[in-house]
Scaffold this active site. Structure first.
Site, PDB file in Angstrom:
ATOM      1  N   GLU A   1       0.800  -1.213   0.000  1.00  0.00           N
ATOM      2  CA  GLU A   1       0.000   0.000   0.000  1.00  0.00           C
ATOM      3  C   GLU A   1       0.839   1.273   0.000  1.00  0.00           C
ATOM      4  OE1 GLU A   1      -4.114  -0.253   1.260  1.00  0.00           O
ATOM      5  OE2 GLU A   1      -3.321   0.599   3.122  1.00  0.00           O
TER       6      GLU A   1
ATOM      7  N   ASN B   1     -10.671  -7.707   6.596  1.00  0.00           N
ATOM      8  CA  ASN B   1      -9.910  -6.683   7.294  1.00  0.00           C
ATOM      9  C   ASN B   1      -9.789  -7.067   8.760  1.00  0.00           C
ATOM     10  OD1 ASN B   1      -8.737  -4.318   8.206  1.00  0.00           O
ATOM     11  ND2 ASN B   1     -10.028  -3.005   6.953  1.00  0.00           N
TER      12      ASN B   1
ATOM     13  N   LYS C   1      -7.861   2.218  -3.741  1.00  0.00           N
ATOM     14  CA  LYS C   1      -8.399   1.980  -2.411  1.00  0.00           C
ATOM     15  C   LYS C   1      -9.086   3.251  -1.937  1.00  0.00           C
ATOM     16  CE  LYS C   1      -7.535  -0.244   1.965  1.00  0.00           C
ATOM     17  NZ  LYS C   1      -6.552  -0.651   3.000  1.00  0.00           N
TER      18      LYS C   1
END
Length: 477
Positions: free
Chosen positions: A55, A187, A117
């Protein structure tokens, strides 16, 4: 709750963006673009035994500013070099300090797929993702109902975008299944209070069919965490803050992935200048390749003799314990000419890179003591399988190109080698940005690099050193 605040902020942002660029306009732009029905994001997440989505994130509500200095393109390039399967880019501006520019520029810079995202609540954002260069979007079950999840996933499909559908409990996993998700992410961070429980994804994995790509997200810090995921049939991790804070992202991913347990052989090919020899010896590849076929890297027999002599002198000066093997690359050359060059130059290996068939290989092996390699251009698994019983001492797999003999400088679908059961060398577009993934994905005996260690057509000592260091880091883990 934080999630409610983010959703409300997102609604206001989307409405403001629609005033600057209408839905009809962004839709038209998206629909005019090519649609890749192979879904490269999903392909990437199936490439090796464990895959990382890394990320690019400047901040988060729970941690505040993660990277005050935010060289997002450099970070993305590091992730690619480290062997990430894909990159996740935050575009939410208020709470995560994201920006569409980050996604656009990263997608244009790296060769691996990029995920937008964000908190997708409107089809407008899906069209945006396509226009900005994303290969995938994030759909969050906590933000959407099943009919909306289904509609958004189907819209993404029609644009060639994959959908990572994110859940955090049993009910949301069922929502993801019901909407037809091909990728489900769990998550480990509860979006309502931002607490983390790594066991969350492990508990929920059992609810999802094996053919669905399953991603564990958040809170993953150690090789033990990654091994725990492997042990529980989870093959993908989405990594955020731990990677963002790592000063050396190549070493961090190698540390998390774990050691390869063998040292891949390295062949540096297309050597044509004596000035390159000290760098060759300094980097200690297993093989040095000399191209005798027509090519911009072609050498004459006389030049080859000079290069080999220089190599042996430089090795003696360096006190090298293991001499570098010299490979001669030939394309459709006469047998007698190959034998003559082997003797005159002092080759250790003959690499046949043309249309030579098995009978030629066997004749050559009968008349020389050096190793004989056969290069095979690969389009499908059948191309490789056809040579499984070859008498060649080693097979070298390269990308297919109908007008090329010799190296193409292009990669091919490495999954075509998944079930190939003999040692081989991997060639075709190998460079510093993909060698980590290549080694982890197909476990080759060795890798062949040529243009990947060049600058402006000449071998670059700095790139040679960087490549050598990288393969060593990947091996050590």
């Amino acid at each position: 709750m934080i999630l409610d605040k983010i959703i409300e902020s997102t609604k206001q942002r989307v409405e403001a963006e629609k005033k600057e660029q209408s839905l009809a306009d962004v839709q038209a732009l998206a629909l005019a673009m090519d649609v890749d029905t192979t879904f490269p994001f999903e392909e990437a997440l199936r490439q090796q035994d464990f895959n990382f989505i890394c990320e690019v994130k400047k901040a988060s509500p729970s941690k505040g500013i993660i990277a005050e200095d935010f060289p997002y393109l450099h970070i993305a390039k590091e992730y690619e070099t480290a062997g990430a399967a894909a990159i996740s880019v935050l575009t939410e501006p208020e709470f995560f300090k994201g920006h569409k520019r980050y996604l656009e520029e990263i997608a244009q810079t790296v060769k691996i797929p990029v995920l937008r995202k964000d908190f997708i609540i409107d089809e407008y954002q899906i069209y945006q993702a396509k226009v900005w260069g994303a290969s995938a979007i994030l759909l969050i079950c906590a933000c959407l109902d099943v009919p909306t999840l289904t509609r958004f996933r189907e819209l993404a499909d029609s644009l060639g975008l994959s959908s990572l559908v994110e859940a955090h409990d049993e009910e949301e996993v069922q929502m993801a299944i019901d909407c037809g998700a091909r990728i489900i992410g769990v998550n480990n961070r509860n979006l309502k209070d931002f607490t983390v429980d790594i066991q969350n994804s492990i508990r929920l994995r059992k609810l999802v069919d094996d053919d669905v790509i399953f991603v564990s997200e958040s809170g993953l810090e150690t090789p033990e965490h990654i091994q725990l995921l492997r042990d529980n049939n989870i093959g993908v991790a989405l990594m955020g803050e731990s990677f963002m804070r790592a000063p050396n992202k190549v070493e961090k991913l190698a540390y998390l992935y774990g050691p390869i347990h063998y040292k891949p052989a390295v062949k540096m090919c297309g050597i044509s200048q004596v000035e390159t020899i000290p760098a060759i010896v300094a980097n200690e590849p297993d093989y040095m390749g000399l191209v005798f076929a027509p090519s911009k890297r072609q050498v004459s027999v006389e030049q080859a003799c000079v290069l080999v002599q220089a190599l042996r002198v430089e090795e003696e000066k360096a006190g090298t314990n293991r001499p570098i093997q010299v490979v001669g690359v030939f394309v459709n050359e006469r047998l007698e000419d190959i034998l003559s060059i082997v003797d005159e130059v002092g080759l250790d290996v003959v690499q046949l890179h043309g249309d030579e068939q098995e009978a030629f290989i066997q004749d050559l092996k009968e008349q020389t003591d050096v190793e004989v390699w056969k290069a095979v251009q690969v389009r499908t698994a059948d191309d490789a399988a056809a040579w499984i019983d070859s008498a060649a001492d080693m097979l070298l797999f390269d990308a297919y190109h109908k007008d090329e003999r010799g190296g193409t400088g292009e990669i091919f679908d490495w999954s075509s080698l998944d079930n190939f059961d003999r040692p081989f060398i991997l060639a075709g577009g190998i460079d510093r940005t993909n060698v980590a993934r290549a080694i982890r994905a197909v476990r080759p005996f060795g890798v062949d690099i040529s243009s990947g260690i060049e600058t402006d057509g000449k071998k670059d000592p700095e790139k040679m050193q960087a490549f050598t260091e990288l393969t060593d880091v990947v091996r050590r883990g």
